[in-house]
Design a protein around this motif. Structure first.
Motif, PDB file in Angstrom:
ATOM      1  N   VAL A   2       0.850  -1.191   0.000  1.00  0.00           N
ATOM      2  CA  VAL A   2       0.000   0.000   0.000  1.00  0.00           C
ATOM      3  C   VAL A   2       0.882   1.236   0.000  1.00  0.00           C
ATOM      4  O   VAL A   2       1.825   1.333   0.779  1.00  0.00           O
ATOM      5  N   GLY A   3       0.556   2.179  -0.890  1.00  0.00           N
ATOM      6  CA  GLY A   3       1.229   3.469  -0.893  1.00  0.00           C
ATOM      7  C   GLY A   3       0.344   4.474  -0.182  1.00  0.00           C
ATOM      8  O   GLY A   3      -0.879   4.377  -0.246  1.00  0.00           O
ATOM      9  N   LEU A   4       0.946   5.403   0.537  1.00  0.00           N
ATOM     10  CA  LEU A   4       0.178   6.395   1.286  1.00  0.00           C
ATOM     11  C   LEU A   4       0.313   7.770   0.645  1.00  0.00           C
ATOM     12  O   LEU A   4       1.396   8.135   0.178  1.00  0.00           O
ATOM     13  N   LEU A   5      -0.800   8.498   0.619  1.00  0.00           N
ATOM     14  CA  LEU A   5      -0.841   9.818   0.013  1.00  0.00           C
ATOM     15  C   LEU A   5      -1.592  10.746   0.945  1.00  0.00           C
ATOM     16  O   LEU A   5      -2.640  10.375   1.484  1.00  0.00           O
ATOM     17  N   GLU A   6      -1.061  11.957   1.131  1.00  0.00           N
ATOM     18  CA  GLU A   6      -1.766  12.950   1.914  1.00  0.00           C
ATOM     19  C   GLU A   6      -2.128  14.131   1.011  1.00  0.00           C
ATOM     20  O   GLU A   6      -1.254  14.697   0.337  1.00  0.00           O
ATOM     21  N   VAL A   7      -3.412  14.473   0.976  1.00  0.00           N
ATOM     22  CA  VAL A   7      -3.887  15.639   0.229  1.00  0.00           C
ATOM     23  C   VAL A   7      -4.036  16.753   1.242  1.00  0.00           C
ATOM     24  O   VAL A   7      -4.748  16.604   2.228  1.00  0.00           O
ATOM     25  N   ILE A   8      -3.355  17.874   1.011  1.00  0.00           N
ATOM     26  CA  ILE A   8      -3.331  18.937   2.034  1.00  0.00           C
ATOM     27  C   ILE A   8      -4.340  20.039   1.792  1.00  0.00           C
ATOM     28  O   ILE A   8      -4.678  20.776   2.703  1.00  0.00           O
ATOM     29  N   GLU A   9      -4.821  20.234   0.564  1.00  0.00           N
ATOM     30  CA  GLU A   9      -5.869  21.230   0.309  1.00  0.00           C
ATOM     31  C   GLU A   9      -6.444  21.037  -1.074  1.00  0.00           C
ATOM     32  O   GLU A   9      -5.876  20.397  -1.905  1.00  0.00           O
TER      33      GLU A   9
END
Length: 189
Positions: free
Chosen positions: A182-189
């Motif tokens: 699993v790859g992790l991604l953070e969307v900040i806005e």
């Protein structure tokens, strides 16, 4: 049974497109958790909605012995990205950077012998926006080796938060004693 040997790096797309990897007998599934290293890298891992990320899958033989692997393939899409929120199974449907792999016919198996240091990889790009499935846009039957990209349309920005990305490729991770990478991604806005 004889399977094709992979000594260096080979793309998953190449394996799934090449019928010379096709096998006609079921392969023995055994625990390979100490022989295989699997990962998904998402770059950059922190983005704004609408930016492009690179999603890279790697399945590598880190042991000193050859490893025999199998994939199950069938009519319809054989490889696609799956993106979900960290605390839900709600999917975000990304269109592929290239058509999804699909070919007509009955189910079949693909077998490979991954030599020490050998690696199967898949690289794709994804635009970080929310997508929706529109079956009325899709044609009645997919063309061989073509995907469903026209049936997947963006509906707006992806909400800020953390997301999980997987590459679904009909590979028996659980049968080999390995968790889906699993790859992790953070969307900040």
């Amino acid at each position: 049974m004889s399977t094709k040997e992979i000594k260096g790096r080979i793309s998953l797309r190449e394996i799934l497109h090449d019928r010379s990897f096709e096998i006609y007998e079921a392969l023995e599934i055994r625990d390979l958790s100490r022989a295989l290293e699997t990962s998904i890298t998402v770059k950059p891992h922190r983005v704004k909605s609408g930016e492009i990320v690179s999603v890279d899958l790697s399945i590598k033989n880190t042991s000193e012995q050859p490893v025999i692997l199998s994939f199950v393939a069938h009519e319809g899409p054989m490889m696609y990205l799956k993106v979900t929120g960290p605390d839900s199974d709600e999917s975000v449907y990304p269109p592929p950077d290239e058509p999804m792999i699909s070919r007509p016919g009955p189910p079949y198996a693909i077998g490979v012998t991954l030599m020490p240091g050998g690696e199967i990889f898949h690289e794709s790009k994804w635009e970080v926006v929310r997508y929706d499935w529109h079956p009325d846009v899709m044609g009645p039957v997919p063309m061989p080796l073509r995907g469903y990209g026209s049936a997947v349309l963006p509906v707006g920005p992806l909400a800020p938060g953390r997301y999980r990305i997987q590459v679904n490729a009909m590979f028996h991770y659980a049968g080999y004693g390995i968790k889906d990478p699993v790859g992790l991604l953070e969307v900040i806005e």
